[in-house]
Design an enzyme around this catalytic site. Sequence first.
Site, mmCIF file in Angstrom:
data_model
loop_
_atom_site.group_PDB
_atom_site.id
_atom_site.type_symbol
_atom_site.label_atom_id
_atom_site.label_comp_id
_atom_site.label_asym_id
_atom_site.label_seq_id
_atom_site.Cartn_x
_atom_site.Cartn_y
_atom_site.Cartn_z
ATOM 1 N N HIS A 118 -4.673 -3.639 -3.668
ATOM 2 C CA HIS A 118 -3.301 -3.575 -4.176
ATOM 3 C C HIS A 118 -2.766 -2.154 -4.014
ATOM 4 C CE1 HIS A 118 -3.339 -7.500 -6.320
ATOM 5 N NE2 HIS A 118 -4.643 -7.272 -6.382
ATOM 6 N N ARG B 247 -9.211 -15.714 -2.537
ATOM 7 C CA ARG B 247 -8.307 -14.706 -1.984
ATOM 8 C C ARG B 247 -8.996 -13.943 -0.854
ATOM 9 N NH1 ARG B 247 -4.231 -11.865 -3.668
ATOM 10 N NH2 ARG B 247 -3.713 -12.429 -1.557
ATOM 11 N N TYR C 217 -13.236 -7.716 -10.433
ATOM 12 C CA TYR C 217 -12.454 -6.641 -11.049
ATOM 13 C C TYR C 217 -13.088 -6.302 -12.393
ATOM 14 C CZ TYR C 217 -8.494 -7.533 -7.869
ATOM 15 O OH TYR C 217 -7.680 -7.676 -6.782
ATOM 16 N N HIS D 147 -8.642 -7.710 -0.343
ATOM 17 C CA HIS D 147 -7.396 -6.937 -0.294
ATOM 18 C C HIS D 147 -7.446 -5.771 -1.268
ATOM 19 C CE1 HIS D 147 -6.880 -9.838 -3.580
ATOM 20 N NE2 HIS D 147 -6.141 -8.911 -4.152
ATOM 21 N N TYR E 158 -12.508 -13.132 -3.537
ATOM 22 C CA TYR E 158 -12.878 -13.693 -4.835
ATOM 23 C C TYR E 158 -12.141 -15.003 -5.106
ATOM 24 C CZ TYR E 158 -8.601 -11.245 -6.378
ATOM 25 O OH TYR E 158 -7.323 -10.776 -6.506
#
Lengths: 179, 261
Positions: B178, B173, B124, B176, B163
């Site tokens: 959000h 994780r 991110y 995905h 990640y």
Amino acid sequence: MTPIPTPGQTVGPFFHYALPYDGDNELVPPAAAGAVRLHGTVRDGAGEPVPDAVLELWQADAAGEVVQQAGSLHRDGWTFTGFGRSATDAEGRYSFTTLRPGVVPGASAPFFAITVLARGLLHRLFTRAYLPGASDAFLDGLDPDRRTTVLTVADESGFRFDVRLQGEDETVFLDFGDE
Amino acid sequence: MADSMTGLEPQDVIDQEMRDISASYAAGSAVETQPRRDYAPYRSSRLRHPTKDLQQADPEGIELWAPVFGARDVGELESDLTIQRGGEPVGERMVVTGRVLDGEGRPVRHQLVEIWQANAGGRYIHQRDQHPAALDPHFTGMGRCLTDADGTYRFTTIKPGPYPWKNHHNAWRPAHIHFSLFGTDFTQRLVTQMYFPGDPLFDRDPIYQSIVDPRARDRLVATYDHDLTQHEWATGYRWDIVLTGSHRTPLEQDAAEEAHA
């Protein structure tokens, strides 16, 4: 066949570059006539501030009208849209500049409708922040020990409303019959 | 025993806790369609889940309405996450689309959909993300759009990578995106995550597994759609989202829109 709602998931720790936006927490400019501040701290079960939460505010205008106006994401400084968003800071604090909500026809007492999202919180929470001294059937139906958790406290700039996710003074969170 | 280097519990401990909860759910008869807010394998939830029952309430006044978003709020290009930074982002370009419906199956029209995600390397742009994968100068990982008259949303983006995170030792994780959604009532607000079919990390992820019903958590997995896939351009994924039922009595205006849909 009635469709089944999609499950929620936590907002996670990395929403800050996506959900907050310029002017998100200023439903009216701070210098506007009638501007008040709604603010407080979000805390966890250990009483520690939650620095990665985001609160959303949805409310009627001062006359109790539910405004249906676009412009919450790009505010023009004049249009009251009734919606705002405030991420908590390093000390778990959030703050909105807004108007004192009026009574919506058909409702009994004015309140700020609040959504709480946070890392570690797997599904959004709803609550109400009532004006000081408010009374209605919902409030009367609450355990007296917990009623104060949904009442704002007047202060020099407006209203203080602290959110406690867990613990003795846990905020009353709402279930609208959908869960 | 905690890992000697990181001080974090091993995956096995988390896996066992998740298996125990899953077995206990399977042995009961109640059906749960939402995640458990109290889900200890997701360690961050321990001090952040309410311990008292939620208060039953009839929505009233302001809660029966939702904020309105319009063209003034969202630019048309904001739904294309591949054109925001003056160059092509690295990774698998894809189209993600679907419909937003309410609990009665009606389309949620002209409402805001916000997304955010990691880049193809699982990073991110958030300052707190210190996972040592490359930042992509051509990718911010955030987008917005409004649903159309049919309740359809559509994004062009890059497939996010999995990640690591520090819930436990060697925690990763599943990939995905959000999603943040609004309905026609305030009570329909939803923040969730969309996953990709066949991800090998599903069974090891306490956030995904916090939805203890297997059929309910399947609802977060998008479907690969070859008809949506575009020749020499992008793969296509379809994911429909259902919000809860509307409490508001439909207005004449709603009925008129319904008739013209």
